[in-house]
Write a protein that holds these residues in place. Structure first.
Motif, mmCIF file in Angstrom:
data_model
loop_
_atom_site.group_PDB
_atom_site.id
_atom_site.type_symbol
_atom_site.label_atom_id
_atom_site.label_comp_id
_atom_site.label_asym_id
_atom_site.label_seq_id
_atom_site.Cartn_x
_atom_site.Cartn_y
_atom_site.Cartn_z
ATOM 1 N N LEU A 178 -15.821 17.585 -5.838
ATOM 2 C CA LEU A 178 -15.944 16.185 -5.463
ATOM 3 C C LEU A 178 -15.698 16.059 -3.966
ATOM 4 N N GLN A 179 -16.536 15.282 -3.292
ATOM 5 C CA GLN A 179 -16.357 15.165 -1.840
ATOM 6 C C GLN A 179 -16.748 13.775 -1.352
ATOM 7 N N PHE A 180 -15.900 13.245 -0.457
ATOM 8 C CA PHE A 180 -16.267 12.019 0.246
ATOM 9 C C PHE A 180 -16.716 12.438 1.630
ATOM 10 N N ASN A 181 -17.904 11.962 2.043
ATOM 11 C CA ASN A 181 -18.446 12.273 3.367
ATOM 12 C C ASN A 181 -18.681 10.923 4.042
ATOM 13 N N SER A 182 -17.991 10.707 5.178
ATOM 14 C CA SER A 182 -18.042 9.380 5.812
ATOM 15 C C SER A 182 -19.441 9.027 6.326
ATOM 16 N N THR A 183 -20.274 10.035 6.581
ATOM 17 C CA THR A 183 -21.639 9.736 7.016
ATOM 18 C C THR A 183 -22.429 9.106 5.873
ATOM 19 N N LEU A 184 -22.187 9.628 4.663
ATOM 20 C CA LEU A 184 -22.838 9.048 3.487
ATOM 21 C C LEU A 184 -22.139 7.761 3.064
ATOM 22 N N GLY A 185 -20.824 7.692 3.306
ATOM 23 C CA GLY A 185 -20.048 6.510 2.936
ATOM 24 C C GLY A 185 -19.753 6.417 1.458
ATOM 25 N N TYR A 199 -15.656 12.294 8.677
ATOM 26 C CA TYR A 199 -14.459 12.516 7.862
ATOM 27 C C TYR A 199 -14.893 13.031 6.500
ATOM 28 N N LEU A 200 -14.276 14.117 6.064
ATOM 29 C CA LEU A 200 -14.594 14.703 4.762
ATOM 30 C C LEU A 200 -13.323 14.809 3.941
ATOM 31 N N GLU A 201 -13.421 14.389 2.701
ATOM 32 C CA GLU A 201 -12.295 14.627 1.792
ATOM 33 C C GLU A 201 -12.847 15.445 0.640
HETATM 34 C C1 NAG Z 1 -22.155 14.715 5.582
HETATM 35 O O1 NAG Z 1 -23.313 13.967 5.329
HETATM 36 C C2 NAG Z 1 -24.317 14.077 6.293
HETATM 37 C C3 NAG Z 1 -25.448 13.102 5.910
HETATM 38 O O2 NAG Z 1 -25.952 13.420 4.666
HETATM 39 C C4 NAG Z 1 -24.807 15.492 6.407
HETATM 40 O O3 NAG Z 1 -25.780 15.607 7.417
HETATM 41 C C5 NAG Z 1 -23.648 16.388 6.696
HETATM 42 O O4 NAG Z 1 -24.054 17.729 6.703
HETATM 43 C C6 NAG Z 1 -22.559 16.194 5.681
HETATM 44 N N1 NAG Z 1 -21.418 17.003 6.087
HETATM 45 C C7 NAG Z 1 -20.938 18.001 5.351
HETATM 46 C C8 NAG Z 1 -19.885 18.840 5.995
HETATM 47 O O5 NAG Z 1 -21.309 18.243 4.229
#
Ligand code: NAG
Length: 252
Positions: free
Chosen positions: A57-64, A45-47
């Motif tokens: 500014l971005q929220f990336n659910s993988t990074l949390g 999920y990206l915001e």
């Molecule tokens: C979201 O974070 C992950 C882990 O850092 C990264 O691999 C991924 O490319 C990021 N996604 C985007 C669309 O930036």
């Protein structure tokens, strides 16, 4: 049939404030759900918050967490990352927004299939080396990927075949047309075969050379006319008999 490997969707909020006539400023947020597996195990999920065309500014659910890309973005990220209520809510979006909507989209769009309606007909060839031509048309199917080919006595026929690309109807459905020019031989079997994700096996439409649709229609119209004629003739005969039986033809 290969299925889409990536399916994302965007919900875009636009907040624009314009002043003056020299253009304006464009501030928007995009919510993206990116995944490529059927079980959503890789759902991200990206915001993203952008000003004009730049993400700040971005929220990336993988990074949390939020990441800032400008001075203002870095400050905002710091503020929101320190607020557990915001971060927990953002993390929950993977399930609440992404997986929930992905389920709806998968059942209604991504994996949805609609069977083609197939018509096989004989048409007059405009030109070419052969005196006869068959047209196999498939209508109203989804998704776009389809295979339409000809079989002649059990073998795939590729010569003198012309085919159109899949044509978009503009309403999510597609159509395709394939023509086979041929010289009829007695006793041969010609069929049009259609393979599509909506069908669990190839559909075979065999050409019946004995009678075309229009021939059948002509015979049906002729037969109806004949029946009608017989009825009228019979009615006339009965009427004539009734009338004539009451009349004395030869006076006594
Ligand atoms: C979201 O974070 C992950 C882990 O850092 C990264 O691999 C991924 O490319 C990021 N996604 C985007 C669309 O930036």
């Amino acid at each position: 049939m290969s299925l889409p490997k990536l399916f994302g969707f965007h919900l875009i909020l636009m907040l624009s404030s314009f002043w003056g006539t020299a253009g304006g400023f464009y501030l928007y947020q995009a919510f993206d759900c990116i995944y490529s597996t059927k079980d959503y195990s890789d759902m991200v999920y990206l915001e993203s918050h952008s000003f004009n065309k730049d993400v700040f500014l971005q929220f990336n659910s993988t990074l949390g967490k939020y990441v800032g890309f400008t001075e203002f973005g870095v400050k905002q990220a710091e503020n929101w990352n320190n607020d557990q209520a915001i971060i927990q809510q953002q993390k929950a979006e993977v399930d609440r927004l992404c997986k929930h909507n992905a389920q709806i989209d998968d059942s209604s769009v991504t994996y949805k299939t609609v069977k083609p309606k197939v018509m096989l007909s004989s048409v007059k060839p405009a030109s070419g080396r052969h005196p006869a031509m068959l047209l196999c048309s498939a209508y109203n199917f989804y998704p776009e990927t389809i295979k339409v080919y000809w079989m002649r006595d059990g073998k795939v026929e590729t010569s003198d075949v012309t085919s159109t690309m899949e044509l978009a109807d503009g309403d999510w459905y597609y159509q395709i047309h394939s023509e086979l020019q041929y010289t009829p031989k007695s006793g041969e079997k010609i069929s049009c075969v259609v393979e599509h994700a909506s069908l669990n096996k190839p559909m075979v439409y065999e050409w019946d050379p004995s009678m075309s649709e229009s021939d059948r229609n002509k015979i049906a119209i002729g037969a109806s006319g004949l029946v009608l004629g017989i009825i009228i003739a019979a009615a006339g005969l009965i009427y004539y008999k009734k009338k004539s039986s009451g009349r004395i033809l030869v006076p006594n």
